[in-house]
Write a protein that holds these residues in place. Structure first.
Motif, PDB file in Angstrom:
ATOM      1  N   ALA A 186       3.330  -0.342  -1.320  1.00 38.93           N
ATOM      2  CA  ALA A 186       2.805  -1.837  -1.105  1.00 38.93           C
ATOM      3  C   ALA A 186       2.916  -1.886   0.394  1.00 38.93           C
ATOM      4  O   ALA A 186       1.732  -3.030   0.728  1.00 38.93           O
ATOM      5  CB  ALA A 186       3.765  -2.648  -1.598  1.00 38.93           C
ATOM      6  N   SER A 187       3.652  -1.384   1.621  1.00 42.42           N
ATOM      7  CA  SER A 187       3.797  -1.489   2.623  1.00 42.42           C
ATOM      8  C   SER A 187       2.603  -0.733   3.467  1.00 42.42           C
ATOM      9  O   SER A 187       1.767  -1.525   4.385  1.00 42.42           O
ATOM     10  CB  SER A 187       5.333  -0.774   2.534  1.00 42.42           C
ATOM     11  OG  SER A 187       4.518  -1.154   4.759  1.00 42.42           O
ATOM     12  N   SER A 188       2.146  -0.241   2.911  1.00 42.21           N
ATOM     13  CA  SER A 188       0.905   0.405   3.564  1.00 42.21           C
ATOM     14  C   SER A 188      -0.079  -0.085   3.266  1.00 42.21           C
ATOM     15  O   SER A 188      -1.325  -0.583   3.972  1.00 42.21           O
ATOM     16  CB  SER A 188       0.553   1.652   3.017  1.00 42.21           C
ATOM     17  OG  SER A 188       1.868   3.473   2.901  1.00 42.21           O
ATOM     18  N   LEU A 189      -0.286  -0.540   1.915  1.00 41.37           N
ATOM     19  CA  LEU A 189      -2.125  -1.867   1.443  1.00 41.37           C
ATOM     20  C   LEU A 189      -1.401  -3.114   2.230  1.00 41.37           C
ATOM     21  O   LEU A 189      -2.546  -2.952   2.499  1.00 41.37           O
ATOM     22  CB  LEU A 189      -1.847  -1.494  -0.142  1.00 41.37           C
ATOM     23  CG  LEU A 189      -2.325  -2.683  -0.361  1.00 41.37           C
ATOM     24  CD1 LEU A 189      -4.256  -1.704  -0.055  1.00 41.37           C
ATOM     25  CD2 LEU A 189      -2.467  -2.923  -1.902  1.00 41.37           C
ATOM     26  N   THR A 190      -0.820  -2.988   2.628  1.00 42.20           N
ATOM     27  CA  THR A 190      -0.190  -4.585   3.135  1.00 42.20           C
ATOM     28  C   THR A 190      -0.941  -4.504   4.478  1.00 42.20           C
ATOM     29  O   THR A 190      -1.668  -4.420   5.290  1.00 42.20           O
ATOM     30  CB  THR A 190       1.429  -4.925   3.263  1.00 42.20           C
ATOM     31  OG1 THR A 190       1.202  -5.426   1.707  1.00 42.20           O
ATOM     32  CG2 THR A 190       1.303  -6.416   4.609  1.00 42.20           C
ATOM     33  N   LEU A 191      -0.436  -3.064   5.680  1.00 43.18           N
ATOM     34  CA  LEU A 191      -1.182  -3.211   7.254  1.00 43.18           C
ATOM     35  C   LEU A 191      -1.991  -2.751   6.875  1.00 43.18           C
ATOM     36  O   LEU A 191      -2.867  -2.809   8.016  1.00 43.18           O
ATOM     37  CB  LEU A 191       0.176  -1.819   7.210  1.00 43.18           C
ATOM     38  CG  LEU A 191       1.426  -2.073   7.478  1.00 43.18           C
ATOM     39  CD1 LEU A 191       2.367  -1.043   8.014  1.00 43.18           C
ATOM     40  CD2 LEU A 191       2.109  -2.943   8.255  1.00 43.18           C
ATOM     41  N   TRP A 192      -2.538  -1.755   5.931  1.00 44.11           N
ATOM     42  CA  TRP A 192      -4.038  -1.764   6.261  1.00 44.11           C
ATOM     43  C   TRP A 192      -4.996  -3.068   5.969  1.00 44.11           C
ATOM     44  O   TRP A 192      -5.847  -3.286   6.562  1.00 44.11           O
ATOM     45  CB  TRP A 192      -3.834  -0.807   5.153  1.00 44.11           C
ATOM     46  CG  TRP A 192      -6.071  -0.120   4.545  1.00 44.11           C
ATOM     47  CD1 TRP A 192      -6.327   0.142   5.231  1.00 44.11           C
ATOM     48  CD2 TRP A 192      -6.757  -1.376   3.540  1.00 44.11           C
ATOM     49  NE1 TRP A 192      -7.974   0.498   4.816  1.00 44.11           N
ATOM     50  CE2 TRP A 192      -7.990  -0.911   4.012  1.00 44.11           C
ATOM     51  CE3 TRP A 192      -6.741  -2.091   2.540  1.00 44.11           C
ATOM     52  CZ2 TRP A 192      -9.174  -1.071   2.746  1.00 44.11           C
ATOM     53  CZ3 TRP A 192      -7.987  -2.351   2.241  1.00 44.11           C
ATOM     54  CH2 TRP A 192      -9.528  -1.772   2.411  1.00 44.11           C
ATOM     55  N   THR A 193      -3.880  -4.155   4.814  1.00 44.59           N
ATOM     56  CA  THR A 193      -4.794  -5.222   4.824  1.00 44.59           C
ATOM     57  C   THR A 193      -4.745  -5.807   5.756  1.00 44.59           C
ATOM     58  O   THR A 193      -6.351  -6.891   6.277  1.00 44.59           O
ATOM     59  CB  THR A 193      -4.243  -6.022   3.765  1.00 44.59           C
ATOM     60  OG1 THR A 193      -4.099  -5.038   2.473  1.00 44.59           O
ATOM     61  CG2 THR A 193      -4.958  -7.188   3.431  1.00 44.59           C
ATOM     62  N   LEU A 194      -3.801  -5.600   6.808  1.00 49.70           N
ATOM     63  CA  LEU A 194      -3.640  -6.650   8.187  1.00 49.70           C
ATOM     64  C   LEU A 194      -4.461  -6.193   9.247  1.00 49.70           C
ATOM     65  O   LEU A 194      -4.544  -6.591  10.042  1.00 49.70           O
ATOM     66  CB  LEU A 194      -2.587  -6.605   8.754  1.00 49.70           C
ATOM     67  CG  LEU A 194      -1.464  -7.259   7.399  1.00 49.70           C
ATOM     68  CD1 LEU A 194      -0.410  -7.352   8.123  1.00 49.70           C
ATOM     69  CD2 LEU A 194      -2.040  -9.024   7.817  1.00 49.70           C
TER      70      LEU A 194
END
Length: 220
Positions: free
Chosen positions: A185-193
């Motif tokens: 979830a964190s990797s996806l969030t940071l990628w989105t940001l």
């Protein structure tokens, strides 16, 4: 969702309020590690339980101080993650009292990978704030921020051998789920940001999974 500036300021607020917690827990973990290096048997078993217990406190604190108090106002998923972090903290507390726990020894893949990921969570991950041009106050510290806390837990699960007892063995496998879920979830969030450091979280989680496939050495 929210801007990178807002996201990183959450950690700045957290560090200003609770900077002493990771220092205290890191000191305790180092003291336990020193004790482990000097002894075996019951002393080493107690040190496993102490480190697991300290990390459990970190998960509970992140659930309250980060997800519930700071992340919830900007993310509808925050309360759910707060509940999952509480569950992981309680699960680690239960695991601390499981029978037959011991440290993985030797120079095998599990231990090397575990020590590498642990060093990253404790030292390298907080340094990413400066590496990527953010203020040092926005660093993500173990037991304050979810990413290094989840990575340190994966490291611990590699370094602890619970294979001697069925309860410990099964419970240890269960404890892998939530740290890996958060890393994804964190990797996806940071990628989105548009934040590149999410790649490091994903790579280290993958390394932990690969190392976990290696059985701990048989001590007889």
């Amino acid at each position: 969702m929210f801007s990178p500036t807002i996201y990183w300021r959450l950690f700045e607020s957290l560090n200003r309020e609770a900077w002493a917690l990771p220092l205290a827990l890191a000191t305790g973990a180092l003291a336990v590690s020193w004790r482990t290096a000097r002894g075996t048997g019951r002393g080493a078993i107690r040190s496993v339980r102490a480190v697991v217990g300290l990390l459990a406190i970190g998960w509970l604190w992140v659930a309250w101080a980060f997800f519930w108090q700071r992340f919830a106002p900007i993310s509808t998923a925050a309360p759910a993650f707060a509940g999952l972090f509480v569950a992981q903290g309680l699960g680690l507390m239960g695991f601390a009292f499981a029978p037959g726990l011991r440290w993985v020894t030797g120079h095998g893949v599990r231990r090397v990978a575990g020590l590498l990921i642990a060093a990253w969570a404790l030292v390298a991950h907080p340094s990413l704030a400066v590496v990527f041009g953010r203020p040092g106050l926005q660093a993500e510290w173990l037991t304050l921020a979810p990413d290094p806390t989840a990575l340190a837990t994966l490291a611990l699960l590699l370094l602890v051998d619970g294979s001697r007892h069925r309860y410990a063995r099964v419970w240890q496998r269960v404890l892998w789920g939530l740290p890996l879920l958060w890393c994804a979830a964190s990797s996806l969030t940071l990628w989105t940001l548009g934040e590149a450091q999410g790649v490091a979280v994903a790579v280290l989680a993958a390394l932990a999974c690969l190392a976990a496939a290696r059985r701990p050495p048989d001590h007889g």
